[in-house]
Design a protein around this motif. Structure first.
Motif, PDB file in Angstrom:
ATOM      1  N   SER A 140     -33.726  17.217  -2.135  1.00 12.73           N
ATOM      2  CA  SER A 140     -34.689  18.162  -1.637  1.00 12.73           C
ATOM      3  C   SER A 140     -34.266  19.678  -1.593  1.00 12.73           C
ATOM      4  O   SER A 140     -33.063  19.962  -1.885  1.00 12.73           O
ATOM      5  N   ALA A 141     -35.263  20.193  -0.897  1.00  9.95           N
ATOM      6  CA  ALA A 141     -34.971  21.916  -1.039  1.00  9.95           C
ATOM      7  C   ALA A 141     -33.721  22.285  -0.152  1.00  9.95           C
ATOM      8  O   ALA A 141     -32.912  23.015  -0.408  1.00  9.95           O
ATOM      9  N   ALA A 142     -33.709  21.629   1.107  1.00  7.56           N
ATOM     10  CA  ALA A 142     -32.701  21.684   2.025  1.00  7.56           C
ATOM     11  C   ALA A 142     -31.244  21.043   1.640  1.00  7.56           C
ATOM     12  O   ALA A 142     -30.207  21.602   1.915  1.00  7.56           O
ATOM     13  N   MET A 160     -25.297  21.126  14.294  1.00  7.55           N
ATOM     14  CA  MET A 160     -25.648  20.231  13.087  1.00  7.55           C
ATOM     15  C   MET A 160     -26.228  20.741  11.890  1.00  7.55           C
ATOM     16  O   MET A 160     -25.721  20.221  10.842  1.00  7.55           O
ATOM     17  N   SER A 161     -27.173  21.598  11.940  1.00  8.65           N
ATOM     18  CA  SER A 161     -27.821  22.100  10.958  1.00  8.65           C
ATOM     19  C   SER A 161     -26.736  23.215  10.175  1.00  8.65           C
ATOM     20  O   SER A 161     -26.738  22.894   8.616  1.00  8.65           O
ATOM     21  N   ALA A 162     -25.861  23.699  10.886  1.00  9.14           N
ATOM     22  CA  ALA A 162     -24.811  24.426  10.088  1.00  9.14           C
ATOM     23  C   ALA A 162     -24.066  23.580   9.347  1.00  9.14           C
ATOM     24  O   ALA A 162     -23.324  23.711   8.235  1.00  9.14           O
ATOM     25  N   ILE A 163     -23.326  22.440  10.154  1.00 11.05           N
ATOM     26  CA  ILE A 163     -22.566  21.402   9.315  1.00 11.05           C
ATOM     27  C   ILE A 163     -23.255  20.843   8.342  1.00 11.05           C
ATOM     28  O   ILE A 163     -22.280  20.484   7.211  1.00 11.05           O
ATOM     29  N   PHE A 164     -24.390  20.584   8.485  1.00 18.25           N
ATOM     30  CA  PHE A 164     -25.033  19.832   7.296  1.00 18.25           C
ATOM     31  C   PHE A 164     -25.091  20.846   5.814  1.00 18.25           C
ATOM     32  O   PHE A 164     -25.032  20.420   4.930  1.00 18.25           O
ATOM     33  N   VAL A 165     -25.316  22.260   6.141  1.00 20.48           N
ATOM     34  CA  VAL A 165     -25.307  23.005   5.249  1.00 20.48           C
ATOM     35  C   VAL A 165     -23.998  22.946   4.522  1.00 20.48           C
ATOM     36  O   VAL A 165     -24.097  23.102   3.207  1.00 20.48           O
TER      37      VAL A 165
END
Length: 633
Positions: free
Chosen positions: A481-483, A565-570
């Protein structure tokens, strides 16, 4: 074995240190019961009273509930009561509401301001020896500035806006520095010229801050001069009236606010116990911190007097002295219980630190290091934090950090830049955008040919495709995906070379953060995702988590967790070779929304306070105004 009763009277620095360390040392001894008695249900961080008085922190910021401090120690009873006498013959501590047997008694009842009988101090002056006095002073200062702002008579106006601190010790120095830092806010709130609010320090001695090295005292004095704090040396106050004070040279000084910090004496309660008293009413004890004629009674902290250096002045009445006394009492109680010889009191003084406001201070550490400014103030905070570590209270250490750095309304060591009171409304659009990115990103993963919930592997990990590693990985990347690095196939099929950029630019291929997974990351990922079966479960689970993150962010639920969690996933996607530089903003946005953004049009406005109350109650119990053995645990 007969039960041993240890009673600690006083929940200040020394008493709390003693009870905490005894509780830890004796936690496996079921035959010992420790009782902590204090007239308040909370411990007051006395060295920070000036912060409450100058309205830098909330009034309850320096209160720490005693029962919560001992909620995990079942061998300690917390009692809210006032001791009236000690029956040494029957070994009983008598309180207003009952009595408590003791085998060992530790008195740590502290000190109180000493006005040396100066006329008018009690009637018209203010002291700073308790939480109540700090709150009273704060409210008085606010009232005086409000009245001064609307007073037309210049002499009366001056008396309202003149604030005088008598004494240049730790309390006086820190109080006047903190009040000066409050000045500009007070002036703005009352539409005043800040220069009209005047602060004056009066000191009887020819020099100020005599507890400091002269070099450090000189720095402090220069700082006061810079801040227009008037310092009057060799000036004694001989009388205090409603709107002026009498000085030792026969003159008067207009003020309706005189704060007396010129000395301390032992708590007046000490006189009722029948022990021999010395200088300033302090109870005389031997070098083992015991009352000479009763070795089962220990007296520690500001109320005790040990002539450890032979000067006749006694040990310093500071927190380090109280801790040293507590350590001596703990060691000797344990020694007596085990039939071992007693040890002598040994004062451990690592230095002296004094703040001159929220952003500046001076310190002299270990007889070696002179600090000033930011580092001296930082050191003072670290010492305060160390005390919570010494009493084994991570919970209250956390709250100290929050109150001093993040829940601050005024300035602080970092000049308010990390205060959580910034307007979180403006992070609301960022939160919505970040949440929608996850949801839109996952739309193609939950339906159609690109679904991640089929048995087709989508993760571009080469070791999962043993037959045709390179081509398979490239094909799998088509559905990323884009993310998480969408349209990776475009990079391999397009003739346009990837270009670094932080936004999409027409006609250019965006550049991945990492073209290939770093070797160390690949080694870790191989352990976590060793085969196709695990990889399929992983890609489905990861998609569910991404959807949950998106939903949580959109509705403002658990945004601290969702942002983190968003920062960690990035970071994980970047290291996995599945993320572009143009989407790196998601890492920054993840951190930004952690600052309470769910409180603006989000469920966190009610959920987070509810969760804090529930977790606090489950682990530490319910806070009460009065504790007794049947209600402590």
């Amino acid at each position: 074995m007969t039960q041993k009763n240890i009673v600690v009277v006083g929940g200040g620095f020394g008493g709390l240190y003693t009870a905490k360390h005894l509780a830890k040392k004796l936690k496996k001894n079921k035959d010992v019961k420790i009782t902590l008695i204090d007239k308040h249900s909370y411990f007051t961080y006395m060295t920070e009273l000036h912060e409450v008085a100058a309205n830098r922190v909330d009034e309850n910021a320096i209160q720490y509930d005693l029962n919560r401090l001992f909620s995990r120690r079942k061998n300690v009873d917390v009692v809210t009561d006032e001791v009236t006498s000690i029956n040494k013959k029957d070994k009983k501590v008598v309180t207003k509401s009952g009595s408590f047997d003791y085998d060992y008694l530790v008195l740590s009842i502290g000190a109180e301001p000493n006005d040396f009988g100066t006329p008018g101090v009690k009637e018209h002056g203010f002291t700073l020896g308790s939480w109540d006095e700090a709150v009273k002073l704060k409210r008085h200062v606010i009232d005086m500035v409000r009245r001064g702002a609307v007073e037309r008579d210049p002499e009366i106006r001056k008396s309202y806006l003149n604030f005088v601190v008598v004494g240049s010790g730790f309390t006086g120095t820190e109080t006047i520095g903190e009040l000066r830092a409050w000045r500009d806010r007070l002036a703005a709130e009352n539409k005043l010229d800040p220069e009209e609010i005047v602060f004056t320090m009066m000191e009887m001695a020819p020099t100020i801050m005599n507890m400091l090295d002269r070099k450090d005292a000189a720095k402090a004095e220069r700082y006061f001069e810079k801040k227009n704090i008037r310092v009057m040396k060799s000036t004694g106050v001989t009388g205090v009236h409603e709107d002026y004070v009498d000085l030792n040279d026969g003159s008067t000084f207009p003020t309706r606010t005189l704060i007396w910090t010129a000395g301390v004496k032992a708590s007046s309660q000490a006189a009722s116990f029948g022990f021999e008293q010395g200088r300033a009413g302090r109870i005389l004890v031997n070098k083992q911190s015991q009352v000479p004629d009763d070795k089962s009674i220990y007296v520690i902290g500001d109320v005790s007097f040990i002539d450890e250096d032979g000067t006749g002045k006694g040990q310093p009445q500071i927190v380090q002295g109280a801790e040293s006394g507590g350590a001596c009492a703990v060691a000797n109680i344990l020694a007596d219980m085990n039939g071992q010889p007693a040890v002598d009191f040994k004062g451990k003084y690592q230095g002296f630190m004094v703040s001159l406001g929220p952003v500046y201070g001076v310190a002299y550490l270990m007889n070696t290091f002179h600090l000033s400014g930011f580092f001296a103030t930082l050191m003072k905070h670290l010492i305060n934090m160390l005390y919570f570590a010494q009493i084994y209270s991570g919970y209250n250490l956390f709250h100290y950090i929050m109150h001093e750095f993040f829940r601050i309304k005024g300035t602080n060591l970092f000049r308010g830049n990390i205060s959580r009171y910034g307007n979180v409304l403006w992070t609301f659009p960022t939160r919505i955008l970040l949440g929608m990115m996850w949801l839109v990103d996952c739309w193609g993963k939950v339906q159609g040919e690109g679904s991640w919930f089929t048995d087709k592997l989508r993760l571009p990990f080469t070791w999962l495709y043993p037959a045709q590693a390179t081509s398979a990985a490239s094909g799998a990347a088509e559905t990323t995906s884009a993310a998480s690095g969408a349209e990776s196939s475009a990079a391999t099929s397009s003739s346009v070379a990837p270009k670094f950029g932080l936004s999409y630019e027409y006609g250019h291929q965006p550049m991945a953060v990492f073209d290939t997974m770093p070797q160390w990351m690949e080694s870790i990922t191989k352990v976590m995702v060793p085969n196709k079966e695990v990889a399929l479960a992983f890609q489905k689970g990861m998609t569910v988590v991404e959807i949950m993150l998106g939903l949580f962010l959109v509705i403002g639920f658990c945004t601290f967790f969702a942002g983190a969690m968003s920062a960690i996933f990035v970071v994980i996607f970047s290291l996995s070779g599945m993320f572009y530089w143009v989407n790196i903003w998601m890492f920054i946005a993840g951190i930004a929304v952690m600052n309470g953004s769910g409180r603006a049009f989000g469920l966190d406005r009610r959920f987070v306070p509810w969760l804090q109350r529930k977790l606090g109650k489950a682990r530490y119990g319910v806070e009460r105004s009065i504790y007794y053995p049947d209600s402590s645990k």
